[in-house]
Design a protein around this motif. Structure first.
Motif, PDB file in Angstrom:
ATOM      1  N   GLU A   1       0.830  -1.215   0.000  1.00  0.00           N
ATOM      2  CA  GLU A   1       0.000   0.000   0.000  1.00  0.00           C
ATOM      3  C   GLU A   1       0.859   1.258   0.000  1.00  0.00           C
ATOM      4  O   GLU A   1       1.914   1.318   0.648  1.00  0.00           O
ATOM      5  CB  GLU A   1      -0.898  -0.011   1.238  1.00  0.00           C
ATOM      6  N   PHE A   2       0.358   2.283  -0.717  1.00  0.00           N
ATOM      7  CA  PHE A   2       1.004   3.595  -0.751  1.00  0.00           C
ATOM      8  C   PHE A   2      -0.060   4.666  -0.564  1.00  0.00           C
ATOM      9  O   PHE A   2      -1.155   4.558  -1.115  1.00  0.00           O
ATOM     10  CB  PHE A   2       1.737   3.807  -2.080  1.00  0.00           C
ATOM     11  N   PRO A   3       0.264   5.730   0.172  1.00  0.00           N
ATOM     12  CA  PRO A   3      -0.746   6.784   0.412  1.00  0.00           C
ATOM     13  C   PRO A   3      -1.026   7.636  -0.820  1.00  0.00           C
ATOM     14  O   PRO A   3      -2.085   8.257  -0.916  1.00  0.00           O
ATOM     15  CB  PRO A   3      -0.123   7.623   1.530  1.00  0.00           C
ATOM     16  N   ASP A   4      -0.085   7.677  -1.759  1.00  0.00           N
ATOM     17  CA  ASP A   4      -0.274   8.459  -2.981  1.00  0.00           C
ATOM     18  C   ASP A   4       0.764   8.015  -4.008  1.00  0.00           C
ATOM     19  O   ASP A   4       1.663   7.215  -3.717  1.00  0.00           O
ATOM     20  CB  ASP A   4      -0.175   9.966  -2.715  1.00  0.00           C
ATOM     21  N   VAL A   5       0.639   8.535  -5.224  1.00  0.00           N
ATOM     22  CA  VAL A   5       1.540   8.121  -6.294  1.00  0.00           C
ATOM     23  C   VAL A   5       2.965   8.586  -6.042  1.00  0.00           C
ATOM     24  O   VAL A   5       3.928   7.922  -6.442  1.00  0.00           O
ATOM     25  CB  VAL A   5       1.028   8.619  -7.658  1.00  0.00           C
ATOM     26  N   GLU A   6       3.110   9.717  -5.353  1.00  0.00           N
ATOM     27  CA  GLU A   6       4.458  10.206  -5.062  1.00  0.00           C
ATOM     28  C   GLU A   6       5.213   9.228  -4.171  1.00  0.00           C
ATOM     29  O   GLU A   6       6.414   8.996  -4.361  1.00  0.00           O
ATOM     30  CB  GLU A   6       4.381  11.585  -4.403  1.00  0.00           C
ATOM     31  N   ALA A   7       4.506   8.640  -3.204  1.00  0.00           N
ATOM     32  CA  ALA A   7       5.149   7.649  -2.329  1.00  0.00           C
ATOM     33  C   ALA A   7       5.566   6.427  -3.123  1.00  0.00           C
ATOM     34  O   ALA A   7       6.646   5.850  -2.893  1.00  0.00           O
ATOM     35  CB  ALA A   7       4.202   7.256  -1.197  1.00  0.00           C
ATOM     36  N   LEU A   8       4.741   6.008  -4.083  1.00  0.00           N
ATOM     37  CA  LEU A   8       5.112   4.884  -4.944  1.00  0.00           C
ATOM     38  C   LEU A   8       6.341   5.233  -5.776  1.00  0.00           C
ATOM     39  O   LEU A   8       7.257   4.412  -5.918  1.00  0.00           O
ATOM     40  CB  LEU A   8       3.942   4.516  -5.856  1.00  0.00           C
ATOM     41  N   MET A   9       6.387   6.421  -6.300  1.00  0.00           N
ATOM     42  CA  MET A   9       7.510   6.821  -7.133  1.00  0.00           C
ATOM     43  C   MET A   9       8.819   6.877  -6.344  1.00  0.00           C
ATOM     44  O   MET A   9       9.891   6.627  -6.886  1.00  0.00           O
ATOM     45  CB  MET A   9       7.214   8.174  -7.784  1.00  0.00           C
ATOM     46  N   LYS A  10       8.718   7.186  -5.062  1.00  0.00           N
ATOM     47  CA  LYS A  10       9.922   7.289  -4.223  1.00  0.00           C
ATOM     48  C   LYS A  10      10.335   5.953  -3.604  1.00  0.00           C
ATOM     49  O   LYS A  10      11.445   5.829  -3.085  1.00  0.00           O
ATOM     50  CB  LYS A  10       9.671   8.301  -3.107  1.00  0.00           C
ATOM     51  N   ALA A  11       9.459   4.977  -3.635  1.00  0.00           N
ATOM     52  CA  ALA A  11       9.725   3.695  -2.964  1.00  0.00           C
ATOM     53  C   ALA A  11      10.858   2.943  -3.655  1.00  0.00           C
ATOM     54  O   ALA A  11      10.993   2.993  -4.878  1.00  0.00           O
ATOM     55  CB  ALA A  11       8.464   2.842  -2.956  1.00  0.00           C
ATOM     56  N   PRO A  12      11.684   2.230  -2.890  1.00  0.00           N
ATOM     57  CA  PRO A  12      12.705   1.389  -3.515  1.00  0.00           C
ATOM     58  C   PRO A  12      12.063   0.251  -4.298  1.00  0.00           C
ATOM     59  O   PRO A  12      11.019  -0.274  -3.903  1.00  0.00           O
ATOM     60  CB  PRO A  12      13.509   0.858  -2.320  1.00  0.00           C
ATOM     61  N   ALA A  13      12.675  -0.127  -5.388  1.00  0.00           N
ATOM     62  CA  ALA A  13      12.105  -1.159  -6.252  1.00  0.00           C
ATOM     63  C   ALA A  13      11.893  -2.472  -5.501  1.00  0.00           C
ATOM     64  O   ALA A  13      10.939  -3.202  -5.766  1.00  0.00           O
ATOM     65  CB  ALA A  13      12.991  -1.363  -7.471  1.00  0.00           C
ATOM     66  N   ARG A  14      12.771  -2.760  -4.543  1.00  0.00           N
ATOM     67  CA  ARG A  14      12.659  -4.032  -3.822  1.00  0.00           C
ATOM     68  C   ARG A  14      11.361  -4.137  -3.029  1.00  0.00           C
ATOM     69  O   ARG A  14      10.867  -5.238  -2.759  1.00  0.00           O
ATOM     70  CB  ARG A  14      13.854  -4.218  -2.892  1.00  0.00           C
ATOM     71  N   LYS A  15      10.805  -2.983  -2.650  1.00  0.00           N
ATOM     72  CA  LYS A  15       9.545  -2.992  -1.907  1.00  0.00           C
ATOM     73  C   LYS A  15       8.362  -3.321  -2.812  1.00  0.00           C
ATOM     74  O   LYS A  15       7.324  -3.801  -2.349  1.00  0.00           O
ATOM     75  CB  LYS A  15       9.327  -1.631  -1.239  1.00  0.00           C
ATOM     76  N   VAL A  16       8.509  -3.054  -4.113  1.00  0.00           N
ATOM     77  CA  VAL A  16       7.401  -3.146  -5.053  1.00  0.00           C
ATOM     78  C   VAL A  16       7.492  -4.374  -5.955  1.00  0.00           C
ATOM     79  O   VAL A  16       6.471  -4.922  -6.374  1.00  0.00           O
ATOM     80  CB  VAL A  16       7.352  -1.865  -5.919  1.00  0.00           C
ATOM     81  N   LYS A  17       8.680  -4.798  -6.266  1.00  0.00           N
ATOM     82  CA  LYS A  17       8.896  -5.832  -7.280  1.00  0.00           C
ATOM     83  C   LYS A  17       8.077  -7.086  -6.989  1.00  0.00           C
ATOM     84  O   LYS A  17       8.096  -7.632  -5.884  1.00  0.00           O
ATOM     85  CB  LYS A  17      10.377  -6.189  -7.368  1.00  0.00           C
ATOM     86  N   GLY A  18       7.302  -7.519  -7.992  1.00  0.00           N
ATOM     87  CA  GLY A  18       6.522  -8.740  -7.895  1.00  0.00           C
ATOM     88  C   GLY A  18       5.228  -8.604  -7.117  1.00  0.00           C
ATOM     89  O   GLY A  18       4.478  -9.583  -6.991  1.00  0.00           O
ATOM     90  N   LYS A  19       4.935  -7.409  -6.614  1.00  0.00           N
ATOM     91  CA  LYS A  19       3.740  -7.206  -5.800  1.00  0.00           C
ATOM     92  C   LYS A  19       2.712  -6.357  -6.550  1.00  0.00           C
ATOM     93  O   LYS A  19       2.988  -5.815  -7.612  1.00  0.00           O
ATOM     94  CB  LYS A  19       4.113  -6.536  -4.473  1.00  0.00           C
ATOM     95  N   ILE A  20       1.521  -6.257  -5.979  1.00  0.00           N
ATOM     96  CA  ILE A  20       0.476  -5.386  -6.528  1.00  0.00           C
ATOM     97  C   ILE A  20       0.530  -4.081  -5.753  1.00  0.00           C
ATOM     98  O   ILE A  20       0.228  -4.042  -4.546  1.00  0.00           O
ATOM     99  CB  ILE A  20      -0.922  -6.023  -6.398  1.00  0.00           C
TER     100      ILE A  20
END
Length: 468
Positions: A136-155
């Motif tokens: 989960e991310f509170p907004d698109v900016e948080a997603l853009m700043k997140a490290p790839a390892r937190k997101v990779k392979g997830k929804i």
């Protein structure tokens, strides 16, 4: 019947000899005609009949679809029926896409279905679907700043609520999640994107809408959740256990193809080369019937032109109605129109668009040189009795109109009350029953005042500074 207007004809003709240096751009006769038009509009249900015709006889009309083709043919016939002097189309090229199915289901730790819809031009899942953990991310900016390892392979799940406002200004802060979220998710290796629907309702309907797709390497499925289901997912995540969701999505990207801007003109009697453009967009998303977005706008501007066409004589300059194609997928029709007519932009005295549903108009904004506030002041004499207040001088005139304003064309903006507009926006609930015929009467009354006086005034509006 136009007996009140016929009695004013001689007065209008008498004003033709008046110098362009007249102290006021509009004569008392001009204002009297506009007042009669305004009052007649308040008694007419013809705009509602136009919207009813479009939603019943055409229905959904995504850019480049069979429904879009039907809408283009419908618009041409309707303009001819309403008495336009000239009706024609201008072809545009649009990306095309077919919506298939979109299913989502929590598989653990609390199995149950979710209500989702694909965002416009989303790709599908692999055959058999995909299952992945939610992050989960509170907004698109948080997603853009997140490290790839937190997101990779997830929804990736963007969970930002839209604020309800009369002006619709709550839209801007949240729509970035829809427009930019998939790109950010794909670049970080996410399996998919889900967003809380860009809307203000609590109904179990998901809101579709366009996102940026050009240049995205390896795009991923992108879905919107209904507000109750976003709440449900949020509550599950708060329990501290990994939440797994299965997605099964099928959509189809097609080859680019043609659509059209549909144009109708009431030709000016003195300066036909000078043009006032009023517009709406003809395309819609496919979930509802496009009654609010933007069937209401189509009805308002067509009825406005019809009333002016029925005057005993044509206005001083040309009134041009443009029903823009492919607005929903990035103002495509407006952009291609301006590009094709860039050498003629100096002849466009002003532009305005109706594209914010069917609520009552409550504010009149402009984008004019300071030296031409006099025309707005005179218009306000007839708009104020409709419950309309004077706004600011920062109007874009509407989404499609903004493309013209960026080139220095002046604009008028008649803004509806959008308090509940985003309850229905881009959902299956955008249907004719959400359009109040009485509100449409007031809309047309305001539009016919503004449009007639802009086409009849002496002088021009100059140009406005462009923003860079």
């Amino acid at each position: 019947m136009l007996k009140p207007l016929l009695s004013l004809t001689g007065g209008i003709i008498a004003t033709l000899a008046v110098s362009a240096l007249h102290a006021k751009p509009l004569s008392d006769e001009d204002l009297s005609v506009a007042e009669v038009l305004r009052d007649r509009a308040l008694e007419s249900s013809d705009a509602y009949s136009i919207v009813e015709s479009l939603t019943v006889e055409v229905g959904p009309r995504p850019a480049g679809s069979a429904g879009d083709q039907r809408a283009v043919a419908w618009a041409q016939e309707k303009m001819k029926e309403l008495g336009f002097d000239r009706v024609y189309t201008e072809q545009i090229e649009v990306p095309r896409w077919n919506r298939g199915h979109a299913h989502a289901r929590v598989v653990s730790p609390f199995p149950q279905p979710l209500i989702v819809t694909s965002l416009g031009y989303s790709v599908g899942t692999p055959e058999g679907g995909l299952t992945a953990e939610i992050v989960e991310f509170p907004d698109v900016e948080a997603l853009m700043k997140a490290p790839a390892r937190k997101v990779k392979g997830k929804i990736a799940f963007i969970n930002k609520r839209m604020e309800r406002t009369r002006t619709g200004e709550g839209y801007g802060p949240v729509v970035g999640g829809r427009s930019k979220g998939m790109r950010a998710a794909a670049e970080k290796g996410a399996a998919a994107l889900m967003i809380r629907s860009v809307g203000t309702d609590s109904d179990r309907f998901a809101h579709t809408g366009m996102m940026y797709i050009e240049g995205v390497q390896d795009p991923v499925p992108a879905l919107a959740l209904s507000a109750p289901d976003a709440n449900l997912l949020e509550a599950m995540l708060k329990r501290g256990k990994p939440v797994q969701v299965k997605l099964d999505v099928h959509n189809q990207r097609l080859e680019d193809g043609p659509s059209f801007n549909v144009v109708g003109e009431i030709t000016g009697r003195e300066n036909p080369e000078e043009v006032m453009i009023i517009g709406a967009h003809l395309d819609s998303w496919d979930e509802g019937t496009g009654a609010l977005d933007d069937g209401a706008g189509v009805g308002v501007v067509l009825e406005t032109a019809r009333m002016i066409a029925e005057l005993p004589q044509r206005p001083r300059r040309t009134l041009r109605v443009v029903l823009f194609g492919a607005e929903e997928i990035g103002l495509v029709g407006a952009k291609q129109y301006v590009e094709a007519h860039q050498d003629e932009l100096d002849n466009i005295i002003a532009v305005s668009e109706s594209d914010f549903g069917a609520g009552k108009i409550w504010r009149f904004d402009t984008r004019l040189p300071d030296s031409r506030f006099d025309i707005a002041d005179q218009m306000m004499q007839l708009l104020a009795p409709l419950g309309i207040e004077r706004g600011n001088n920062k109007s874009s005139g509407g989404p499609d109109s903004s493309v013209f304003v960026a080139r220095g064309v002046p604009a008028f903006g008649l803004y509806q009350d959008g308090t509940d507009y985003f309850d229905y926006h881009h959902t299956p609930n955008d249907t004719l029953d959400k359009v109040d015929p009485e509100n449409l009467k007031q809309n047309v009354a305001a539009w016919v005042v503004m449009s007639f006086l802009a086409t009849e005034m002496e002088g021009d509006l100059g140009r406005v500074p462009t923003e860079h």
